[in-house]
Structures are given as C-alpha cells and as structure tokens.
Write an enzyme that holds these catalytic residues in place. Sequence first.
Site, PDB file in Angstrom:
ATOM      1  N   THR A 135      -2.246  40.776 -17.950  1.00  0.00           N
ATOM      2  CA  THR A 135      -2.166  41.110 -19.378  1.00  0.00           C
ATOM      3  C   THR A 135      -0.838  41.763 -19.744  1.00  0.00           C
ATOM      4  O   THR A 135      -0.314  41.542 -20.833  1.00  0.00           O
ATOM      5  CB  THR A 135      -3.333  42.068 -19.738  1.00  0.00           C
ATOM      6  N   ASP A 157      -3.351  34.815 -14.386  1.00  0.00           N
ATOM      7  CA  ASP A 157      -4.383  35.828 -14.601  1.00  0.00           C
ATOM      8  C   ASP A 157      -4.833  36.212 -13.200  1.00  0.00           C
ATOM      9  O   ASP A 157      -5.062  35.348 -12.354  1.00  0.00           O
ATOM     10  CB  ASP A 157      -5.545  35.189 -15.375  1.00  0.00           C
ATOM     11  N   THR A 176      -5.011  43.437 -13.853  1.00  0.00           N
ATOM     12  CA  THR A 176      -5.811  44.545 -13.324  1.00  0.00           C
ATOM     13  C   THR A 176      -7.078  44.091 -12.596  1.00  0.00           C
ATOM     14  O   THR A 176      -7.598  44.820 -11.751  1.00  0.00           O
ATOM     15  CB  THR A 176      -6.236  45.503 -14.464  1.00  0.00           C
ATOM     16  N   GLN A 225     -22.904  50.895  -1.394  1.00  0.00           N
ATOM     17  CA  GLN A 225     -22.767  50.468  -2.797  1.00  0.00           C
ATOM     18  C   GLN A 225     -22.266  51.619  -3.674  1.00  0.00           C
ATOM     19  O   GLN A 225     -21.822  51.392  -4.794  1.00  0.00           O
ATOM     20  CB  GLN A 225     -24.122  49.994  -3.329  1.00  0.00           C
TER      21      GLN A 225
HETATM   22  N1  ASP Z   1      -7.627  39.207 -16.693  1.00  0.00           N
HETATM   23  C1  ASP Z   1      -6.437  40.010 -16.606  1.00  0.00           C
HETATM   24  C2  ASP Z   1      -5.892  39.916 -15.193  1.00  0.00           C
HETATM   25  O1  ASP Z   1      -6.426  40.535 -14.326  1.00  0.00           O
HETATM   26  C3  ASP Z   1      -6.719  41.409 -16.980  1.00  0.00           C
HETATM   27  C4  ASP Z   1      -5.537  42.326 -16.890  1.00  0.00           C
HETATM   28  O2  ASP Z   1      -4.441  41.996 -16.585  1.00  0.00           O
HETATM   29  O3  ASP Z   1      -5.743  43.506 -17.169  1.00  0.00           O
HETATM   30  O4  ASP Z   1      -4.956  39.189 -14.981  1.00  0.00           O
END
Ligand code: ASP
Length: 353
Positions: free
Chosen positions: A28, A71, A103, A290
């Site tokens: 992102t 992504d 992320t 867990q």
């Molecule tokens: N879907 C995205 C990724 O992991 C989310 C992000 O970057 O925060 O590439």
Amino acid sequence: MLELKPIQHFDLFDKPKANILIIYTGGTLGMDYDENGALAPCGFDQILRRAPVAKELQINLSVISFETPIDSSKVELTHWQRMAEVIHRHYDQFDGFLILHGTDTMAYSASALSFMLDGLNKPVIFTGAQLPIASPRSDARENLVTSLEIASDKKNGKPIITEVCIFFNNVLLRGNRSKKVESERFDAFESENYPVLAKAGIAIEYQWSYLKPFREEQLKLSVALDPAIVILKLFPGLNLSTVEHIIKAPLVKGIILESYGAGNVPHEKWFLDLLKSGVDTGKLILNISQCNGGRVLHGKYQTSGALDSIGVLSGADLTTEAATTKMMYALGRFSNPTDSKMCLTTSIRGEMN
Ligand code: ASP
C-alpha cells in the site's frame, strides 16, 4: 519469473552519513492515483516525489525495485530469496537496507529473511504503510523517513541495529517476533513476547539492553527453503479424519501444531496416536501456542504431558510467522533430522526464549 529493475542511485550528498539500499517490493505504501483516479502501484520516483523530505536526510539512497510491485499477499519463497540475495550481493557497499513491503505478510518476510541471513551485522528494516503515500493522512512518509534514520544510525562508527526489524507507527520491533495485529488503525504491528527495540518520538530512543549487539561477523546466505509444511490449528470439534489427512499427507514433512494456551492438546488417544505416527514416519511436529503472549510449556498441564515422550517439539514462544519460516529454513538447510530438530528448538536469531 521475478525480475528486478536495474539499481538506481540517488547520490545526493558528497559526505553522506550513510549509504542505504532500498528494496521496493510493493504494498500500500507505494500506491498513487492513476489517470482514472484509482489507486495503483507506483514507481519509486513517484514515492520520492510524494516524500521529498527523504532526500534531505544526509543519506545517499539507492533503490532496487521489483519489476512489478506486488501486494504482499502474493509473496512467495522466490521473493524472499531475491531480497536476501540482493542484500548479500550488495552487503559491503551499503550501511543498511530498507525493504518497502506490504503489511499483510511483512512479519513472515521479516522472519524468513532473519533466518536466511546468518551473521548479519547491519540493519535490515522492513516498513510499509496502512494508507498509500498519495493519501494526505498517510503514515507512509513518517514510516519511510524514520526507517531511513534508523537504518543509518551508528554508535562509535558501528551500526546500532544489526538484525532484521520492522519499523511501523513509531516502534521498532524484532522482525521474527512481530505480528500484524490490526488492519485499520496505524498501530499495525506488535511483538508480544519481546520488548520494543526502539521508540521514535522527538528522538529515537533505543532500548539498548534488548538490541542484538554488534559483532564482527561474516554474512552467510542460506536460500534453501522447503515449503512442504502445514499449520494444524486446533479447535474444539476437530475430527480424526481431518487430522489423519493432514498428518499422513505424503508431501508434508513438517507440521506446526497451533495448540491452546501453554501448549495444550486434546488428551484423546486417537489424537496422540496420530501425532506419534507422524513423528514415527519422520515428520517434524512443532508445538506453538494460539496465544500471542506466553509460551508452550510441555508438562505444565496433563494435556501436554505426553507430547515430549511422543517426540513433538516445543516451539516455546515462537510466533506462527517465525515458526513456519523457521520450519521451511530448517527443512531446506539441514538434511539430517537431528540438525533440523536442534535448529527448531534453539534460538538462532533471537526468535525464541
Ligand atoms: N494488501 C496490502 C499488502 O500487504 C496491505 C498493505 O500494504 O498494507 O500488500
């Protein structure tokens, strides 16, 4: 085939305080509006246009980008291998490395790289953002700029950080202790079982006693990872035939058992017999909890008492992300099961206590 663009150098300063290599993988953070007003991955030039302050840090930046930014939910073992190879190939040229990454799987990638890079004594910092850099309220600029500062920080001429970390929302965490815990707020990462390594406020406050100290070491790269593993997460009602299918699957060599609490499992004979048959046929079974905090303690309760004698390994306080990537590393790196078991039950990069 995963292609990388040629390295770009932004030699902005005659006397830089550091030379940093940025590996831009996507996520992102690196999104901007296209001609139709939709968010789409942009190139690194565009990121710098949106965060011009990154050019004012007295740091000479070089950038190597994935030909097609991804992504991070698309990340595969080949991506980890390319990132680790890039760091290994350019290790002597740079003071530190910054990986811009989505992320979603950042904690897996940071864990995997921590195992693949043995003898690291320079910073490898992962960062990303919850909002694209093109968004006015984005966390991308702050995460990018402070990560660059951390990657270039030295004490007595030596790097302060000598391991793989995640920097996000003002905290620096050990990569193989981190988890993504939040998909909407900015505080996306936590490291429940290990203290924060640094907090960024007006100054960057390093928590010296928790940092891996600098050692004169030689970087060794291990890119062999074996993905023949599975996660078996317990839940009330899990039945015999499902467990049997998983444990007896011929291609599975390693099983991460996500058990309850302090490592507890159902005390049924069929379940323990299946675990034993897995171990007896040469599969590695690693028990992790867990719970995000705390650890597996075989024998604390009757319900985990039999696991040691069956040959199930205790994963202590490993995260799922560290356990899965460490299992891939152990299976890829060692052909002898005794070595793989030793690797899985000993802390090799500060990933477990
Ligand atoms: N879907 C995205 C990724 O992991 C989310 C992000 O970057 O925060 O590439």
